[in-house]
Scaffold this motif. Sequence first.
Motif, PDB file in Angstrom:
ATOM      1  N   GLY A   1       0.810  -1.205   0.000  1.00 57.23           N
ATOM      2  CA  GLY A   1       0.000   0.000   0.000  1.00 57.23           C
ATOM      3  C   GLY A   1       0.844   1.256   0.000  1.00 57.23           C
ATOM      4  N   THR A   2       0.207   2.365  -0.346  1.00 59.49           N
ATOM      5  CA  THR A   2       0.841   3.676  -0.305  1.00 59.49           C
ATOM      6  C   THR A   2      -0.237   4.704  -0.010  1.00 59.49           C
ATOM      7  OG1 THR A   2       2.286   5.227  -1.497  1.00 59.49           O
ATOM      8  CG2 THR A   2       0.608   4.105  -2.798  1.00 59.49           C
ATOM      9  N   VAL A   3       0.176   5.955   0.124  1.00 60.83           N
ATOM     10  CA  VAL A   3      -0.756   7.045   0.415  1.00 60.83           C
ATOM     11  C   VAL A   3      -0.559   8.114  -0.646  1.00 60.83           C
ATOM     12  CG1 VAL A   3      -1.492   8.786   2.096  1.00 60.83           C
ATOM     13  CG2 VAL A   3      -0.635   6.565   2.892  1.00 60.83           C
ATOM     14  N   LEU A   4      -1.639   8.462  -1.334  1.00 61.65           N
ATOM     15  CA  LEU A   4      -1.544   9.488  -2.366  1.00 61.65           C
ATOM     16  C   LEU A   4      -1.202  10.831  -1.752  1.00 61.65           C
ATOM     17  CD1 LEU A   4      -1.939  10.470  -5.316  1.00 61.65           C
ATOM     18  CD2 LEU A   4      -4.328  10.949  -4.700  1.00 61.65           C
ATOM     19  N   ASN A   5      -0.038  11.353  -2.114  1.00 65.33           N
ATOM     20  CA  ASN A   5       0.369  12.717  -1.810  1.00 65.33           C
ATOM     21  C   ASN A   5       0.187  13.460  -3.116  1.00 65.33           C
ATOM     22  OD1 ASN A   5       1.441  14.983  -0.614  1.00 65.33           O
ATOM     23  ND2 ASN A   5       3.549  14.241  -0.585  1.00 65.33           N
ATOM     24  N   ASP A   6      -0.892  14.197  -3.258  1.00 62.82           N
ATOM     25  CA  ASP A   6      -1.428  14.625  -4.547  1.00 62.82           C
ATOM     26  C   ASP A   6      -0.562  15.695  -5.215  1.00 62.82           C
ATOM     27  OD1 ASP A   6      -2.976  15.263  -6.710  1.00 62.82           O
ATOM     28  OD2 ASP A   6      -4.869  15.250  -5.607  1.00 62.82           O
ATOM     29  N   SER A   7       0.402  15.263  -6.015  1.00 61.42           N
ATOM     30  CA  SER A   7       1.292  16.192  -6.718  1.00 61.42           C
ATOM     31  C   SER A   7       0.532  17.018  -7.751  1.00 61.42           C
ATOM     32  CB  SER A   7       2.424  15.422  -7.406  1.00 61.42           C
ATOM     33  OG  SER A   7       1.906  14.514  -8.369  1.00 61.42           O
ATOM     34  N   VAL A   8      -0.517  16.437  -8.336  1.00 66.71           N
ATOM     35  CA  VAL A   8      -1.295  17.148  -9.354  1.00 66.71           C
ATOM     36  C   VAL A   8      -1.975  18.366  -8.741  1.00 66.71           C
ATOM     37  CG1 VAL A   8      -3.250  17.001 -10.937  1.00 66.71           C
ATOM     38  CG2 VAL A   8      -1.672  15.070 -10.727  1.00 66.71           C
ATOM     39  N   GLU A   9      -2.709  18.144  -7.666  1.00 65.95           N
ATOM     40  CA  GLU A   9      -3.447  19.244  -7.044  1.00 65.95           C
ATOM     41  C   GLU A   9      -2.504  20.249  -6.391  1.00 65.95           C
ATOM     42  OE1 GLU A   9      -6.907  21.306  -6.570  1.00 65.95           O
ATOM     43  OE2 GLU A   9      -6.560  19.447  -7.687  1.00 65.95           O
ATOM     44  N   GLN A  10      -1.451  19.750  -5.742  1.00 62.59           N
ATOM     45  CA  GLN A  10      -0.486  20.677  -5.138  1.00 62.59           C
ATOM     46  C   GLN A  10       0.135  21.589  -6.193  1.00 62.59           C
ATOM     47  OE1 GLN A  10       2.421  19.319  -2.204  1.00 62.59           O
ATOM     48  NE2 GLN A  10       1.188  17.511  -1.792  1.00 62.59           N
ATOM     49  N   GLY A  11       0.534  21.001  -7.326  1.00 62.96           N
ATOM     50  CA  GLY A  11       1.141  21.790  -8.389  1.00 62.96           C
ATOM     51  C   GLY A  11       0.197  22.858  -8.923  1.00 62.96           C
ATOM     52  N   LYS A  12      -1.054  22.491  -9.112  1.00 63.43           N
ATOM     53  CA  LYS A  12      -2.045  23.452  -9.604  1.00 63.43           C
ATOM     54  C   LYS A  12      -2.233  24.602  -8.625  1.00 63.43           C
ATOM     55  CE  LYS A  12      -4.955  20.310 -12.352  1.00 63.43           C
ATOM     56  NZ  LYS A  12      -6.286  19.663 -12.418  1.00 63.43           N
ATOM     57  N   VAL A  13      -2.381  24.281  -7.351  1.00 62.45           N
ATOM     58  CA  VAL A  13      -2.674  25.314  -6.356  1.00 62.45           C
ATOM     59  C   VAL A  13      -1.493  26.270  -6.204  1.00 62.45           C
ATOM     60  CG1 VAL A  13      -3.209  25.736  -3.920  1.00 62.45           C
ATOM     61  CG2 VAL A  13      -4.342  23.877  -5.142  1.00 62.45           C
ATOM     62  N   VAL A  14      -0.267  25.756  -6.215  1.00 62.18           N
ATOM     63  CA  VAL A  14       0.911  26.627  -6.121  1.00 62.18           C
ATOM     64  C   VAL A  14       0.906  27.643  -7.255  1.00 62.18           C
ATOM     65  CG1 VAL A  14       3.423  26.719  -6.294  1.00 62.18           C
ATOM     66  CG2 VAL A  14       2.343  24.956  -4.901  1.00 62.18           C
ATOM     67  N   VAL A  15       0.673  27.173  -8.470  1.00 59.37           N
ATOM     68  CA  VAL A  15       0.669  28.062  -9.631  1.00 59.37           C
ATOM     69  C   VAL A  15      -0.479  29.069  -9.530  1.00 59.37           C
ATOM     70  CG1 VAL A  15       0.304  28.152 -12.138  1.00 59.37           C
ATOM     71  CG2 VAL A  15       1.856  26.447 -11.151  1.00 59.37           C
ATOM     72  N   GLN A  16      -1.657  28.620  -9.117  1.00 59.33           N
ATOM     73  CA  GLN A  16      -2.810  29.518  -9.011  1.00 59.33           C
ATOM     74  C   GLN A  16      -2.570  30.618  -7.984  1.00 59.33           C
ATOM     75  OE1 GLN A  16      -6.004  26.782  -8.169  1.00 59.33           O
ATOM     76  NE2 GLN A  16      -6.019  25.945 -10.241  1.00 59.33           N
ATOM     77  N   LEU A  17      -2.029  30.259  -6.817  1.00 57.08           N
ATOM     78  CA  LEU A  17      -1.751  31.270  -5.788  1.00 57.08           C
ATOM     79  C   LEU A  17      -0.681  32.242  -6.259  1.00 57.08           C
ATOM     80  CD1 LEU A  17      -3.496  29.441  -3.951  1.00 57.08           C
ATOM     81  CD2 LEU A  17      -1.812  29.796  -2.142  1.00 57.08           C
ATOM     82  N   ALA A  18       0.387  31.706  -6.833  1.00 58.09           N
ATOM     83  CA  ALA A  18       1.470  32.568  -7.300  1.00 58.09           C
ATOM     84  C   ALA A  18       0.981  33.513  -8.399  1.00 58.09           C
ATOM     85  CB  ALA A  18       2.633  31.721  -7.801  1.00 58.09           C
ATOM     86  N   ALA A  19       0.155  33.013  -9.306  1.00 57.56           N
ATOM     87  CA  ALA A  19      -0.374  33.840 -10.392  1.00 57.56           C
ATOM     88  C   ALA A  19      -1.248  34.967  -9.839  1.00 57.56           C
ATOM     89  CB  ALA A  19      -1.166  32.981 -11.372  1.00 57.56           C
ATOM     90  N   ASN A  20      -2.104  34.631  -8.885  1.00 62.04           N
ATOM     91  CA  ASN A  20      -2.942  35.660  -8.263  1.00 62.04           C
ATOM     92  C   ASN A  20      -2.092  36.755  -7.621  1.00 62.04           C
ATOM     93  OD1 ASN A  20      -5.549  34.816  -8.886  1.00 62.04           O
ATOM     94  ND2 ASN A  20      -5.737  33.521  -7.074  1.00 62.04           N
ATOM     95  N   LEU A  21      -1.126  36.339  -6.823  1.00 66.08           N
ATOM     96  CA  LEU A  21      -0.292  37.300  -6.102  1.00 66.08           C
ATOM     97  C   LEU A  21       0.536  38.155  -7.057  1.00 66.08           C
ATOM     98  CD1 LEU A  21       0.782  34.911  -3.221  1.00 66.08           C
ATOM     99  CD2 LEU A  21      -0.586  36.988  -2.942  1.00 66.08           C
ATOM    100  N   ALA A  22       1.018  37.559  -8.143  1.00 65.65           N
ATOM    101  CA  ALA A  22       1.810  38.308  -9.120  1.00 65.65           C
ATOM    102  C   ALA A  22       0.994  39.416  -9.771  1.00 65.65           C
ATOM    103  CB  ALA A  22       2.352  37.365 -10.188  1.00 65.65           C
ATOM    104  N   GLN A  23      -0.321  39.206  -9.842  1.00 64.99           N
ATOM    105  CA  GLN A  23      -1.209  40.184 -10.471  1.00 64.99           C
ATOM    106  C   GLN A  23      -1.886  41.109  -9.462  1.00 64.99           C
ATOM    107  OE1 GLN A  23      -3.312  38.147 -14.102  1.00 64.99           O
ATOM    108  NE2 GLN A  23      -2.910  36.556 -12.567  1.00 64.99           N
TER     109      GLN A  23
END
Length: 330
Positions: free
Chosen positions: A273-295
């Motif tokens: 077994g393993t535990v999903l550490n959601d790289s997809v969602e984390q990557g999206k949220v980082v970019v979304q927050l950074a984009a908002n702040l940059a603007q």
Amino acid sequence: MKRSLLNAFVCAVMLGVNMSYAQSEPRVGVTIYKYDDNFMMLMRKEMNKEIENFRHLKWFMNDAQNSQVKQLNQVEVLLNHKVNVLAVNIVHPNESKTIVEKAKANNVPIVFFNRDPSKQAMESYEKAYFVSSNPQEAGEIQGQLIAKAWRANPHFDLNRDGKLQFVLLKGELSEVSTLRSQAVIDELNRQGIATEEVYSDTAMWRSTIARNKMNEWLVAKRANEIEVVISNNDEMAIGALDALNAHEKKLPLFGIDALPEALALIKSGQMSGTVLNDSVEQGKVVVQLAANLAQGKPATQGTEWENSPSKTIYIPHIGVNKENLEQFLK
């Protein structure tokens, strides 16, 4: 040496040209602790996909190559070139205060991600944010997976003493590793499963170190007492599996991250077994927050965390075993 200096010079020139050309555009400076980390490779891939939705911004990606000195230099260069926001996957948490101080002095927001900054650093700057997953939750879910497998497979209890004897591979000394390690055992005990540690040690998140460590344990005095192998991440679990295979030994093996390699090993029965550490969602949220702040927008505007008062966003984990594996295979 001459070649590396030339490469550095060419990169610097290219960076200068790109920066000067983009002065009128909002700019995002990103530094990642190590490009060739398995989890960060996945996350960077997802970040690059999400960046396509913000092509009106200029993005500058940097590989710190697991060097805090290099990362601090990258931060300095990015700030000198007037980026509007920093996104930092920090090499060492104890340097997060230094990075925050640099960002604060330039009034530049900062989004830490995946690797925890210090609490003191986060609290010292109202424009500091953090995107990751909750390490305690990861450990708890891993404990739930192990407990379920332990009860369903009485033969896992090799000496039939009713107690789960385990070895534990830990990440580098950090809050993440500490919380994952403690939470998995606490969850097993909470479910009424008695546990006994046979061996534990850090393998620094790396498969090669984990393989060597597991090799040592498999020839040590208490080798035959090991019943379950627990790892703070999949990369170390895969290293442990290499050692188990070399010794022609099969034991229940659990990781965290849900790397594609780990999912394939669960499918083949080599990992439990393993535990999903959601790289997809984390990557999206980082970019979304950074984009908002940059603007100049509120960090979480237009995201599902828009109404959250917290500056820390944790992406939920999901336990993965053979029962639900198919939904995670791509």
